[in-house]
Write an enzyme that holds these catalytic residues in place. Structure first.
Site, PDB file in Angstrom:
ATOM      1  N   GLY A  19       0.843  -1.200   0.000  1.00 50.63           N
ATOM      2  CA  GLY A  19       0.000   0.000   0.000  1.00 50.63           C
ATOM      3  C   GLY A  19       0.873   1.242   0.000  1.00 50.63           C
ATOM      4  O   GLY A  19       1.729   1.405   0.878  1.00 50.63           O
ATOM      5  N   GLY A  21      -0.455   4.528  -0.302  1.00 52.92           N
ATOM      6  CA  GLY A  21      -1.402   5.647  -0.279  1.00 52.92           C
ATOM      7  C   GLY A  21      -0.958   6.677   0.739  1.00 52.92           C
ATOM      8  O   GLY A  21       0.233   6.992   0.859  1.00 52.92           O
ATOM      9  N   ILE A  23      -0.763   6.651   4.077  1.00 54.00           N
ATOM     10  CA  ILE A  23       0.208   6.184   5.064  1.00 54.00           C
ATOM     11  C   ILE A  23       1.481   5.711   4.362  1.00 54.00           C
ATOM     12  O   ILE A  23       2.598   6.060   4.739  1.00 54.00           O
ATOM     13  CB  ILE A  23      -0.359   5.005   5.892  1.00 54.00           C
ATOM     14  CG1 ILE A  23      -1.570   5.450   6.710  1.00 54.00           C
ATOM     15  CG2 ILE A  23       0.716   4.396   6.790  1.00 54.00           C
ATOM     16  CD1 ILE A  23      -2.285   4.315   7.430  1.00 54.00           C
ATOM     17  N   GLY A  24       1.287   4.925   3.289  1.00 53.03           N
ATOM     18  CA  GLY A  24       2.419   4.292   2.614  1.00 53.03           C
ATOM     19  C   GLY A  24       3.431   5.299   2.113  1.00 53.03           C
ATOM     20  O   GLY A  24       4.649   5.099   2.202  1.00 53.03           O
ATOM     21  N   CYS A 161     -35.770  -1.311   5.536  1.00 55.34           N
ATOM     22  CA  CYS A 161     -36.965  -0.454   5.594  1.00 55.34           C
ATOM     23  C   CYS A 161     -36.588   0.985   5.928  1.00 55.34           C
ATOM     24  O   CYS A 161     -37.238   1.919   5.483  1.00 55.34           O
ATOM     25  CB  CYS A 161     -38.002  -1.019   6.567  1.00 55.34           C
ATOM     26  SG  CYS A 161     -37.479  -0.941   8.249  1.00 55.34           S
TER      27      CYS A 161
HETATM   28  N1  LIG Z   1      -5.189  -5.474  -2.729  1.00 51.35           N
HETATM   29  C1  LIG Z   1      -4.345  -4.463  -2.830  1.00 51.35           C
HETATM   30  N2  LIG Z   1      -3.155  -4.638  -3.421  1.00 51.35           N
HETATM   31  C2  LIG Z   1      -2.281  -3.608  -3.534  1.00 51.35           C
HETATM   32  N3  LIG Z   1      -2.508  -2.376  -3.076  1.00 51.35           N
HETATM   33  C3  LIG Z   1      -3.674  -2.144  -2.471  1.00 51.35           C
HETATM   34  C4  LIG Z   1      -4.647  -3.176  -2.304  1.00 51.35           C
HETATM   35  N4  LIG Z   1      -5.712  -2.647  -1.663  1.00 51.35           N
HETATM   36  C5  LIG Z   1      -5.423  -1.356  -1.439  1.00 51.35           C
HETATM   37  N5  LIG Z   1      -4.209  -1.040  -1.920  1.00 51.35           N
HETATM   38  C6  LIG Z   1      -3.543   0.268  -1.878  1.00 51.35           C
HETATM   39  O1  LIG Z   1      -3.475   0.712  -0.543  1.00 51.35           O
HETATM   40  C7  LIG Z   1      -3.397   2.132  -0.558  1.00 51.35           C
HETATM   41  C8  LIG Z   1      -4.217   2.655   0.589  1.00 51.35           C
HETATM   42  O2  LIG Z   1      -4.018   4.025   0.673  1.00 51.35           O
HETATM   43  P1  LIG Z   1      -5.104   5.121   1.090  1.00 51.35           P
HETATM   44  O3  LIG Z   1      -4.515   6.456   0.871  1.00 51.35           O
HETATM   45  O4  LIG Z   1      -6.418   4.809   0.455  1.00 51.35           O
HETATM   46  O5  LIG Z   1      -5.331   4.827   2.611  1.00 51.35           O
HETATM   47  P2  LIG Z   1      -4.394   5.151   3.836  1.00 51.35           P
HETATM   48  O6  LIG Z   1      -2.968   4.859   3.517  1.00 51.35           O
HETATM   49  O7  LIG Z   1      -5.044   4.494   4.984  1.00 51.35           O
HETATM   50  O8  LIG Z   1      -4.451   6.729   4.053  1.00 51.35           O
HETATM   51  P3  LIG Z   1      -5.565   7.838   3.935  1.00 51.35           P
HETATM   52  O9  LIG Z   1      -6.889   7.148   3.829  1.00 51.35           O
HETATM   53  O10 LIG Z   1      -5.369   8.613   5.161  1.00 51.35           O
HETATM   54  O11 LIG Z   1      -5.170   8.551   2.693  1.00 51.35           O
HETATM   55  C9  LIG Z   1      -3.899   2.611  -1.908  1.00 51.35           C
HETATM   56  O12 LIG Z   1      -2.848   3.221  -2.599  1.00 51.35           O
HETATM   57  C10 LIG Z   1      -4.353   1.333  -2.601  1.00 51.35           C
HETATM   58  O13 LIG Z   1      -4.044   1.305  -3.975  1.00 51.35           O
END
Ligand SMILES: Nc1ncnc2c1ncn2[C@@H]1O[C@H](COP(=O)(O)OP(=O)(O)OP(=O)(O)O)[C@@H](O)[C@H]1O
Ligand SMILES: [Zn+2]
Length: 607
Positions: A19, A21, A23-24, A161
Site C-alpha cells: 500500500g 497511499g 500512510i504508505g 426499511c
Molecule cells: N489489494 C491491494 N493490493 C495492492 N494495493 C492495495 C490493495 N488494496 C489497497 N491497496 C492500496 O493501498 C493504498 C491505501 O491508501 P489510502 O490512501 O487509500 O489509505 P491510507 O494509507 O489508509 O491513508 P488515507 O486514507 O489517510 O489517505 C492505496 O494506494 C491502494 O491502492
C-alpha cells in the site's frame, strides 16, 4: 539517535511495504530517512486525484520512488504495480523479507497479507488511520495476536426499511441514492433491488408487470427522466404514506413531483438547451455496468442531488456536494499529520522487530482528543487468541439447513464473504467438493459447477449434520475446518444468510429487524466506522476516545491475557466490556504527554 546495533539491523533489512497511499507514502519517506536500504512496495493503484493532497511525494506526477531516490539516491526501491492478492506474491515471495509493513485501506487485503505473513512466518506491522485516529499493531506468529485474532467491526449497515421507507438521517438518503437509485439506473439491469420499480397501474398485476425504469419505445430522454423522477420522488413516497401505521410516530414525508420543481415550459426550454450534457460525460457503453465510485464526479453529483431531493421530502437537512461525497464514499477526511505519526510509529516497531526486541513491542493508538494528556496510547500486544480460526487450529461451526442451502450459498456467503478466501478448495474427508484454479481439467470444472447448484446434502459426498469440512485457500496457504450442524429454520430478518457461523464472531452490526444495507468500508484498519459530518459522529468519537482512555489505564502483560477476554486491538470500539479502571489525571494542566512509558505517566500523576 539510533545505536550502531539498530543501524546495522536497519541497513541489512529487506522490507516489504503493501500500500502506497496516504500512510504508505509517508512510510516510504520515513523508512528512507531512517536508513533502510532495500524497500519493496506493492500497490495496485496509480495515483488517485483525491489522495494528492496528502501524498506529498506523488505531487506533480512524481512517483514516490523517484521523489525518495532524489534525497536517498543509493537505496534500492522496488515497486510492483499490482494487487497483493495476485498469485506471484505467494508465500515464497513473502519469505524473502524480514518484515512486512501494511499501509492498506481495506479489510480484504489486510486479511490476505496477514495469512501470508503467518504462512511465511514473517512479522507484520499493521496500520490504519481514520481522520485524527490511528493505530499501529505488531503481529508475530505464535507470539502476539494475528490481525484476525479479534473480529473486526462490520461495515456500517442499515435496515432495508429505513433506507426504502423511513430515512431519518442524511446518510440513509445517500445509501438510497447510491445503492438503490444509482444502481438501478446505471448498474446491472437484472440486479435484485429494493427500490419499488412498479408503478401504481401495474402494481396489482403479476410480477411480470412493467418495470418503470425501462425506457419506453419512442420515449425521449427528458420524458423518461421526468417519469423516473415522478416515480421515485413522488409515487414511491405516496406508496410509503399509504401505510398509515408507519407514520403514527413519525413526520410524514412530502411527495415531490417534477412539475413541482420544474414548470412544464421551463423543462422544455432547459431540456432542449442542455440536451446531451450528461451524455458527454458518461459513455453509453458504461451504463448498465456502473457501480458508484467516489472519484467519479458525475456519479457523486447525481447521488448528492438525488439524496438531497429525498432528504427534502423527509424533512432532513440538506448537505453540500463536499459533505455528501464524504458520506457516500465513507470518507473520513484524511489528516496528513495522523498519517505521518502513524508512519513514524510503524518504523519504530519495525526496528524493534528487526532487533527481535520481543519485550518492547507496542500496539499504539493515536487518539483524537489529547485532552487527557495523551496523544499516543501504547499498549503491550496480546497473546494469540486460542480460538482464532486463522492462527490457531480451532475449528469453526456452521449451522445450516443442509437440505436447502446450496454449495453456492456456502461458497459465496461463508467461504468468500466471511472467511475472506479467494481460491477455495473444499473437501470432505478425501473427496473434493469444490476447487478453483486455472489448471483444472475441463471435466472437473463442469463437475464443480454442477456441485455449486446442489444442496449440501445432495453433493456426491453428502454434507449432513456432523460432517466436517476442510476449507483451504492454496494461495494464502491457509486452511480451517468447519463442523456442520443441520438446522431446519432460520430467522430471515436476523439471519438473512440462512446460515450461522460460530467459533469466530463478527462484531455486532447495527441491525434493527431487517436485512441490512451496507455503506462502504471505512478506509481505516478497523477503527470504528465514523460517519463523517453526521449528527451521530460526535457521539461515536466521544465514546471511542473515552474507551481508549479507559483501556489505556492498565498496561496488559501477555501472561495476563488468558484470564480476561482481550480487547480488540484493531479498533477501540469493542473494548468497553473489560474496561480497566480509568486513570484520573488532572485535566487542567495543558501539557501534552506523548507517552511511550506507562509507568512514567502514573508517576507523574502521583507527583
Ligand atoms: N489489494 C491491494 N493490493 C495492492 N494495493 C492495495 C490493495 N488494496 C489497497 N491497496 C492500496 O493501498 C493504498 C491505501 O491508501 P489510502 O490512501 O487509500 O489509505 P491510507 O494509507 O489508509 O491513508 P488515507 O486514507 O489517510 O489517505 C492505496 O494506494 C491502494 O491502492
Ligand atoms: Zn489469529
Amino acid at each position: 539517535m539510533a545505536s550502531q546495533e539498530q543501524l546495522s539491523a536497519i541497513k541489512r533489512a529487506k522490507v516489504l511495504m503493501v500500500g502506497a497511499g496516504g500512510i504508505g507514502c509517508e512510510l516510504l519517506k520515513t523508512l528512507a530517512l531512517s536508513g533502510f536500504q532495500d524497500i519493496h512496495i506493492i500497490d495496485m493503484d496509480t495515483i488517485e486525484v483525491s489522495n494528492l493532497n496528502r501524498q506529498f511525494l506523488f505531487r506533480q506526477s512524481h512517483v514516490a520512488r523517484d521523489a525518495v531516490l532524489r534525497f536517498r539516491p543509493n537505496i534500492s526501491i522496488t515497486p510492483y504495480h499490482a494487487n497483493v492478492k495476485e498469485s506471484c506474491f505467494n508465500v515464497d515471495f513473502f519469505k524473502e523479507f524480514d518484515v512486512v509493513l501494511n499501509g492498506l485501506d481495506n479489510l480484504d487485503a489486510r486479511r490476505h497479507v496477514n495469512r501470508l505473513c503467518l504462512a511465511a512466518d514473517i512479522p507484520l506491522v499493521e496500520s490504519g488511520t481514520t481522520g485524527f485516529l490511528g493505530q499501529v499493531t505488531v503481529h508475530l506468529k505464535g507470539k502476539t495476536e494475528c490481525y484476525e485474532c479479534q473480529p473486526k467491526p462490520a461495515p456500517k449497515t442499515y435496515p432495508v426499511c429505513t433506507i426504502t421507507s423511513t430515512p431519518s438521517k442524511f446518510v440513509h438518503c445517500i445509501v438510497w441514492a447510491k445503492d438503490l437509485l444509482f444502481a438501478k439506473l446505471f448498474g446491472d439491469k437484472n440486479q435484485e433491488n429494493d427500490l419499488n420499480v412498479r408503478s401504481s397501474d401495474t402494481a396489482n398485476l403479476s410480477e411480470h408487470s412493467e418495470d418503470v425504469f425501462e425506457c419506453r419505445k419512442d420515449e425521449d430522454i427528458e420524458r423518461y427522466g421526468r417519469r423516473i423522477y415522478d416515480h421515485v420522488f413522488g409515487h414511491n413516497i405516496e406508496v410509503a404514506l399509504s401505510n398509515e401505521e408507519t407514520w403514527k410516530n413519525r413526520n410524514k414525508p412530502r411527495p415531490i413531483y417534477s412539475k413541482d420543481v420544474l414548470p412544464e415550459e421551463q423543462t422544455k426550454e432547459n431540456g432542449n438547451e442542455e440536451k446531451g450534457c450528461a451524455a458527454d460525460d458518461v459513455s453509453a457503453m458504461d451504463i448498465g455496468n456502473l457501480t458508484f465510485d467516489k472519484d467519479d464526479q458525475l456519479a457523486v453529483e447525481f447521488v448528492t442531488a438525488a439524496a438531497n431531493i429525498r432528504a427534502s421530502s423527509f424533512g432532513i437537512p440538506l448537505h453540500s456536494l463536499f459533505e455528501a461525497k464524504g458520506i457516500a464514499g465513507n470518507i473520513v477526511h484524511a489528516v496528513a499529520t495522523t498519517n505521518a505519526i502513524i508512519a513514524g510509529l510503524i518504523v519504530i516497531e519495525a526496528i524493534k522487530v528487526l532487533q527481535k526486541d520481543n519485550n518492547n513491542y507496542r500496539m499504539t493508538y493515536c487518539l483524537e482528543h489529547p485532552s487527557r494528556k495523551l496523544l499516543l496510547m501504547p499498549v503491550e500486544p496480546y497473546e494469540p487468541n486460542r480460538s482464532c480460526y486463522v492462527c490457531s487450529e480451532t475449528p469453526l461451526s456452521l449451522e445450516v439447513n443442509t437440505q436447502r442451502s446450496k454449495l453456492r450459498d456456502f461458497v459465496e456467503k461463508i467461504i468468500k464473504a466471511k472467511l475472506g478466501m479467494n481460491f477455495p478448495l473444499i473437501m470432505q474427508g478425501a473427496s473434493i467438493l469444490y476447487e478453483v484454479g486455472e489448471d483444472l481439467e475441463e471435466d472437473m470444472v463442469a463437475i464443480y459447477a454442477a456441485n455449486l447448484e446442489k444442496a449440501l446434502s445432495e453433493l456426491p459426498s453428502p454434507v449432513t449434520s456432523g460432517s466436517v469440512l476442510t476449507v483451504e485457500d492454496l494461495q494464502q496457504e491457509f486452511s480451517c475446518s468447519i463442523n456442520i450442524k443441520h438446522r431446519e429454520e432460520f430467522d430471515e430478518e436476523k439471519e438473512p444468510d440462512g446460515m450461522l457461523l460460530t467459533g469466530w464472531v463478527e462484531a455486532p452490526v447495527d441491525n434493527d429487524n431487517n436485512k441490512p444495507i451496507r455503506n462502504d468500508e471505512s478506509t481505516s484498519n478497523a477503527l470504528p466506522s465514523v460517519e463523517t459530518l453526521e449528527g451521530e459522529k460526535d457521539d461515536e468519537i466521544q465514546e471511542t476516545s473515552e474507551v481508549v482512555e479507559a483501556f489505556a489505564g492498565k498496561k496488559r502483560k501477555l501472561s495476563e491475557v488468558s484470564e480476561v477476554t482481550a480487547p480488540d486491538p484493531s479498533g477501540p470500539s469493542s473494548i468497553n466490556q473489560n474496561k480497566p479502571e480509568k486513570l484520573d489525571i488532572d485535566d487542567k494542566d495543558d501539557e501534552l504527554i506523548i507517552s511511550d512509558d506507562w509507568e512514567s505517566l502514573t508517576k507523574k500523576k502521583k507527583l
